[in-house]
Design an enzyme around this catalytic site. Structure first.
Site, short mmCIF file in Angstrom:
data_model
loop_
_atom_site.label_atom_id
_atom_site.label_comp_id
_atom_site.label_asym_id
_atom_site.label_seq_id
_atom_site.Cartn_x
_atom_site.Cartn_y
_atom_site.Cartn_z
N ASP A 92 -1.51 15.40 5.27
CA ASP A 92 -2.46 16.50 5.11
C ASP A 92 -3.76 15.94 4.55
O ASP A 92 -3.91 15.78 3.33
CB ASP A 92 -1.86 17.55 4.17
CG ASP A 92 -2.57 18.88 4.25
OD1 ASP A 92 -3.59 18.96 4.96
OD2 ASP A 92 -2.11 19.85 3.61
N VAL A 93 -4.70 15.64 5.46
CA VAL A 93 -5.98 15.06 5.05
C VAL A 93 -7.16 15.94 5.44
O VAL A 93 -8.25 15.75 4.93
CB VAL A 93 -6.18 13.64 5.63
CG1 VAL A 93 -5.27 12.63 4.95
CG2 VAL A 93 -5.97 13.62 7.13
N LYS A 94 -6.96 16.84 6.38
CA LYS A 94 -8.00 17.79 6.82
C LYS A 94 -9.33 17.09 7.08
O LYS A 94 -10.41 17.59 6.70
CB LYS A 94 -8.17 18.90 5.79
CG LYS A 94 -6.92 19.76 5.61
CD LYS A 94 -7.18 20.91 4.66
CE LYS A 94 -5.95 21.79 4.47
NZ LYS A 94 -4.87 21.09 3.72
N ARG A 95 -9.28 15.96 7.76
CA ARG A 95 -10.51 15.24 8.06
C ARG A 95 -11.28 15.95 9.18
O ARG A 95 -10.71 16.55 10.07
CB ARG A 95 -10.21 13.81 8.47
CG ARG A 95 -9.52 12.97 7.40
CD ARG A 95 -10.36 12.85 6.15
NE ARG A 95 -9.84 11.85 5.24
CZ ARG A 95 -9.52 12.08 3.97
NH1 ARG A 95 -9.65 13.29 3.47
NH2 ARG A 95 -9.07 11.11 3.20
N THR A 144 -3.60 16.48 9.69
CA THR A 144 -4.34 17.73 9.80
C THR A 144 -5.82 17.40 9.94
O THR A 144 -6.30 16.39 9.42
CB THR A 144 -4.13 18.64 8.58
OG1 THR A 144 -4.50 17.92 7.39
CG2 THR A 144 -2.67 19.07 8.47
#
Length: 274
Positions: A93-96, A123
């Protein structure tokens, strides 16, 4: 095998529950651990030992490791390696979300399997325009990895962007799902490009049949129930990953209690989403 095929097989064998491995400072203290790298390592690897052999997916939140600098990233590398060795897929879960060469660098860091931080999927945030994710999509295809794109999140600020309408009258969230439908077209048994949709978003009347997986954070302690998942996702429930972190993590450092809770969640989801 593509990520979609691996995930489809993992969910069939191990169920549709995803455990977030999120070492909040408060949880470290609740476990009687110091808020330092040693505490981080003890916490994270205990959770891996308790749940990774039994669930299909684990989801470490990168920020809770990054806050300790390079030593925290080293712990994250161990979490990834030991989770995969135990048979779980790792969704980081890094939401880059960025453009051009920076987006490619993120893709190389997490999706190129020669990288020390390589995982099965990440993510990503599409709100610089879905096309900005093309380097991540292309790299995922090249390395049989996956990308979960934010679509309808549960945070109160989300609707400002996600419910906004485009020139053709569709919402931004609908457009994200349409892009995913195109990426997953023809994939079997399941596409490798998924959506992040909160388990507590309420009634949105959205069609989630885009031939890809759905990550549903907020299941469990944050209020999302199996009934919510059925109501929100309808015929797409078979590809939903109900995700929870604190529901499991608050039971630590008791490994057996965490294992039992993960197994119960898998059983509940299997019954509810069949």
């Amino acid at each position: 095998m593509t990520f979609g095929a691996r995930l489809h097989a993992a969910m069939a064998e191990r169920g549709q529950f995803c455990v977030g491995i999120d070492p909040h400072a408060g949880l470290l203290l609740d476990w009687g651990l110091a808020d330092d790298v040693a505490g981080l390592e003890r916490f994270a690897l205990t959770v891996v030992d308790a749940v990774a052999p039994y669930v299909s997916v684990v989801k470490p939140q990168s920020a809770f490791y990054e806050r300790f600098g390079s030593r925290g990233i080293a712990v994250l590398e161990r979490v990834v390696a030991e989770s995969r060795a135990a048979g779980a897929l790792v969704l980081l879960d890094v939401k880059r979300g960025d453009i051009g060469s920076t987006s490619q660098a993120y893709a190389d860091a997490y999706l190129d399997q020669s990288s020390p931080l390589a995982v099965d999927a990440i993510t990503a945030s599409p709100f610089l325009g879905f096309g900005s994710l093309s380097p991540m999509v292309d790299t995922a295809r090249k390395h049989d990895a996956g990308v979960f794109v934010l679509a309808l999140t549960s945070n109160k600020e989300g609707p400002e962007i996600q419910h906004a309408t485009t020139q053709d009258g569709s919402t931004v969230a609908q457009r994200m799902l349409e892009h995913l439908r195109g990426l997953n077209d023809g994939a079997a048994p399941l596409g490798s490009f998924g959506a992040v949709v909160g388990a507590t978003i309420g009634d949105v009347g959205q069609d989630f049949d885009f031939n890809g997986p759905i990550l549903a954070p907020g299941y469990g302690a944050q209020g999302g129930t199996s009934e919510d998942l059925r109501r929100i996702f309808g015929s797409a429930t078979g590809v939903v990953l109900g995700s929870s972190s604190r529901e499991i993590l608050r039971l630590g450092p008791d490994r057996d209690a965490m294992t039992d809770a993960a197994r119960r969640a898998n059983d509940e989801l299997a019954t509810a989403l069949a």
